[in-house]
Design a protein around this motif. Sequence first.
Motif: not given
Lengths: 861, 109
Positions: A90-93, A363-374
């Motif tokens: 929820x937070x990320x979204x 860029x925010x979106x990109x960053x957050x998405x890749x941060x959830x990579x694991x």
Amino acid sequence: MDNKSLTLPKTVDFILKLFIKNDTLSEWTGDLQEIFSFQVRERGLTKARIWYSFQILFILLSFFKTQSEWGFIMFKNYLKVALRNLRRQKIYSFINVVGLSVGMTVSILIFLLVRYERSYDTFHQKAATICRVADENYSTTAANLGQALKQEFPEVKHAARVVKLGGFLHNEKGFFNDTDMLCVDPEFFNMFSYPLITGNLPDSLDQPFQVLITQELATRLFGNNDPVGQTINYNDRFDFAVNGVLQNIPENTHIKFDMLVSMLTYKALLGPDLEHFLNRWGSHDFWTYIQLQDNIKPIQLEEKFPQFETQYKDLEKMDLFLQPVRNIHLSGNLRFEMETNTDVRNLYILSTIAFLILLIACFNFMNLATAQVTKRSKEVGLRKVVGSSRGQLIRQFFGESMVFALFALGVSLLLVKISLPAFNSFIQRNLEVDVFNDPGILAIFLGTAFFTGFVSGCYPALFLSSFQPMRILKGDKFGSKKSLIFRNVLVVFQFSITIFLIFCSLVVFNQLRFLKDKSFGNVENPIVNIFISDAQLRSNPRPLENELRKNALIINLTSSFNLPISIPTGNNVTWEGQTEEEKFMIRQTNVDYNFTDFYGIEIVKGRTFNKVFSTDRDLAVLINETAVRRIGWEDPIGKRINYGVNEGMVVIGVIKDFNHKPLYDEIEPLAISLIQDSGYFGGVNYISIKISADHIPKTLEFLEKTLKKFSSRFPLNYSFLDELIEARYQTERKMGRSITYMAIIAVFLACMGIFGLSLFTVEEKTKEIGIRKILGATASNIVFILSKEFVKWVVIGALLTFPIAWIVMNKWLQNFAYRTNIGFDAFALALALSIVVAFLAVSFQSIRAALGNPINAIRHE
Amino acid sequence: MKLLSRAEEIILLTILKLDNYAYGVNIREQIYRDTGDKWSFASIYKPLDKLNRKHYVQKIKSDPLPERGGKSRFYYKVTFEGKQALIRLYEAQQKIWSGVPDIKLEFDQ
């Protein structure tokens, strides 16, 4: 049941027609409409309409989705997964959607503005062939030019002059001094599209003192009565007869007026002495518009101008060029523009900034998405094992980002609607956002959403789909070097943009403050300017002045034809021994004896006006340093000059240059003489009064009462000089404010980005933090370690931006003849601000981590 | 030569039944009367388009009609090739059903 209300909204219709032939479309809609009434009976009106829309939708789908039947099935799965993720994280979204929608809202508002500005003057039917004739850097030309061009060139179909009429109107309903009145030649109506509600164009303005007014003005002046045939008084001198009512003119035009008057009237107003103004060369009094024959391009006519100019070179030095009427609003400001134009370059700048802000959000979106990579890596690995192709994975992740983008689009639609009134009042326009009836607006919205979805989805889609299942199942970590560097680069970029914007707004504000300081008056003794409307008072203000002086609250008083900050009239000046090339335009105004003392204008040579010398009245003139320089006299005192109707004026003194124009421009030559009793430039328009800063309301009351004694018909019309001066720099002020707002939004977005990232980093480092704490690190140590990373990147970003920002701001400052220096302090401030903000964004997370119990951190194995 | 699909077959037969006055709305109504299924317009227009492209039906524009507010309808007519396709299908159908053990007994039970 009626089905006549069943037309599709215009945008939908437009889109459909792009893809389907008209015939087929009408077959479908026709068939559906035949049984529509039956459907209404079966389901009720609303459900029937929904049924109708869905039928059309299904028909379309069946034709365009033949090959993607499987695609549709997979799409359902992707949608399910995307929504699941949204709910879980929820937070990320939330951060993502908020960030994207803020970015999109800003961009959309700016795109709407740009589109509106470019639509100026497009409503004239013949807009494509109408041009304004400009001369060098004047938007106005000589009176005779229009007809001369028409006679000389067959390419010119029509020519018309336009000139602004100053003054005020007056009838039983009241007193109106803010109406825009234009005098036009008859051919004006052949060229421009101004339909009449009542009245007949060819006849309506064939007598002097007949006018056409807009519907709006008619309501103001006459209420609900029929205006045609009524009279309205002008300037307390003449009566105008209303001969017709025009449709209200749209706002997106540079020619704005409430009333149109014929040139015959203008001629009559000038009177026999000045009638020749309408028939002369050698001045820049009129706006001249020409209409070209169809199929003639402006450039074709412009090529013939140099030849034409040499024919008239003795009468008039010209450097003509054509401005297509649709471009005038965008082409910046020449001298004497009808209203302040914008500059296309400003629009480009705004669009670029909007685009940059959108990028930050992406860029925010990109960053957050890749941060959830694991978290997603297991899913990716499994899908690949079960047989998914890389292409499918890419499509899945693009789909997810599109979902976010469309979601954010919904939110930004709301945000745009909410912020529209404030935005409109800020930019002083009236934008409307009607998504259903304006395909252009829909295109802007959807285009922004798709762009955002695509750009944001790029990196995650390409990166995540490249995972190899073996490595994932083995449990390899995916905080690989490359992705870390990429993420940090994004953060650097975001903060660079932010710092750039903060820096620019600081510079702009510095410059504005600088401009303010270089003007008249001071805070202790503000200057009030009263505009004299009464004709009698204008020619004889002495009794009023004497009465005013009696009051102790009045410190000093003077009168003049113009205010020193705005001297619009000019004429060519000639002197003995002057050659053709040396001729130039000099500004002129008439003032009272103590004008220079009142305004603190320094006399550099000679003396100011003095009642002792009786010849001063008609022959004395003061000229400024620039004028002396242009003429080239060593000692101007005693020499004679001629300008306009003033012949043989003797120079009695030289005044120091002062800024009678806004500080964009160099100071122009100026000639000041004493007030004349009669003639076009006769009388007094302004009485300027220095009052004490205390008791301002009391003083104003006194002014009002005194004025009423002498002129009961007209209310007190006053303004404070410093307010007028401030108003001149409106555009710059607005620009400064908008850059500040953008900077704030950029900071907000960048912060959200860092906030989200820090969430993730802290999670990653829980074990590390736990161990450090056990080994004795204090909370502040932890916070410092966590924040250090981010701050480092911010500083790097700042250093990279500095040269670019420097160059850009220098370029902007070139616009001003008087400018500040860009100090390092502005940059240091921007940098400090960014660091503080970034730190705050990280600190929330780091403090939480630092204060947590280390045992919990290490426990999760 | 590929056989007609079920939907195509039903539509072609319906058009023949409607004797040259077949268009979207009454094709749909006739199918409802015959099968009891309410087909969506999508499932009629798409096969019709395919049939049109295969030249099994002919699309004819009518004159403007008052009940359409002055617009015209598009009527469909089965062509010779269309009729041939139907016959091919019918013959194939016969051959497929023949030689099948009698399944009537199972229904009775």
